[in-house]
Design an enzyme around this catalytic site. Structure first.
Site, short mmCIF file in Angstrom:
data_model
loop_
_atom_site.label_atom_id
_atom_site.label_comp_id
_atom_site.label_asym_id
_atom_site.label_seq_id
_atom_site.Cartn_x
_atom_site.Cartn_y
_atom_site.Cartn_z
CG HIS A 87 11.54 -3.07 37.62
ND1 HIS A 87 11.48 -3.82 38.54
CD2 HIS A 87 10.59 -2.40 36.65
CE1 HIS A 87 10.44 -3.85 39.02
NE2 HIS A 87 9.14 -3.07 37.57
CD GLU A 135 6.51 -0.75 38.01
OE1 GLU A 135 5.79 -0.90 37.36
OE2 GLU A 135 7.49 -0.82 38.73
O1 G3P Z 1 7.63 -3.02 35.55
C1 G3P Z 1 6.17 -3.15 36.23
C2 G3P Z 1 5.65 -3.89 37.20
O2 G3P Z 1 7.14 -3.77 38.15
C3 G3P Z 1 4.52 -3.71 37.89
O3 G3P Z 1 3.91 -5.22 37.29
O4 G3P Z 1 2.82 -7.32 37.66
O5 G3P Z 1 2.08 -5.17 38.50
O6 G3P Z 1 1.87 -5.41 35.98
P1 G3P Z 1 2.40 -5.48 37.84
#
Ligand code: G3P
Length: 224
Positions: A87, A135
């Site tokens: 992550h 992400e």
């Molecule tokens: O692991 C999930 C993540 O990093 C996304 O976070 O708060 O943007 O949904 P968020």
């Protein structure tokens, strides 16, 4: 996939409440769901829920004299189904990612390996994890979803990962808030989403989950 991180409202009893709400709403729609609570809550949630419970982090070590580590075999002993790996809030080098994907696989567990860029997703695909989650860190915790701000990143990551690891499912996350964000992500080729703050910090996590789940076709399942 709901990552509770260490949001204060989503630890202990809060984690269990969110887990139960996720289990209920996902079952109602027939959508596959999983949850990653903070490490101290792993055992409680793994014992209490039917949906897969994943760790947010795992260490590439054997069990035994390992103070403060989380060995894969300890996760398995607790009934945990796998772990997030790399992550962006807890990154790891590619050699460690490869080791962890393999250790989890050998232990009969799954891995969701996060990537920040298309190039990183392609490198991670060479480890053949069950899941890669794209992400972009700058959108994490915000209110603009990756599927709105960076649609090309999702589509390109799906193509790049498929070229190397056709069986790996690509998830996406960062800023995902509601029905439209989810539907757009799936239309771009994502197999599912990874979400945290929209659920863990919501005044009503149950309502937030229902809105997210409305973005999936009924009986949506891309599990490995
Ligand atoms: O692991 C999930 C993540 O990093 C996304 O976070 O708060 O943007 O949904 P968020």
């Amino acid at each position: 996939m709901v990552n509770l991180k260490t949001y204060p409202s989503a630890v202990g009893d809060g984690a269990l409440r969110i887990g139960r709400a996720l289990e209920r709403s996902a079952a109602r729609r027939g959508v596959s769901a999983a949850i990653a609570p903070a490490a101290p809550d792993l055992s409680l949630l793994a014992r209490s829920l039917q949906i897969p419970v994943l760790a947010q982090h795992v260490d590439p070590v054997d069990d035994g004299a390992r103070t403060g580590h989380i060995p894969p075999s300890t996760l398995r002993a607790l009934g945990v189904a796998g772990s997030l790996v790399n992550h962006s809030e807890n990154p790891a080098p590619l050699s460690t990612i490869r080791d962890l994907v393999s250790r989890l696989r050998v232990g009969g567990m799954t891995s969701i390996v996060c990537a920040r860029t298309v190039a990183e997703a392609a490198r991670i695909a060479t480890c053949h994890p069950p899941y890669v989650a794209i992400e972009p860190p700058e959108l994490i915790g915000g209110t603009i979803s990756v599927s709105t701000a960076r649609p090309g990143l999702i589509a390109e990551s799906v193509r790049a990962v498929r070229r190397v690891a056709p069986r790996t499912v690509v998830l996406c996350g960062a800023g995902v808030q509601g029905t439209e964000d989810v539907a757009r992500a799936l239309a771009l080729g994502a197999g599912g989403i990874l979400v945290a703050s929209a659920v863990a910090r919501a005044a009503s996590p149950a309502r937030a989950l229902a809105e997210l789940l409305d973005g999936f076709p009924a009986r949506w399942s891309r599990t490995r």
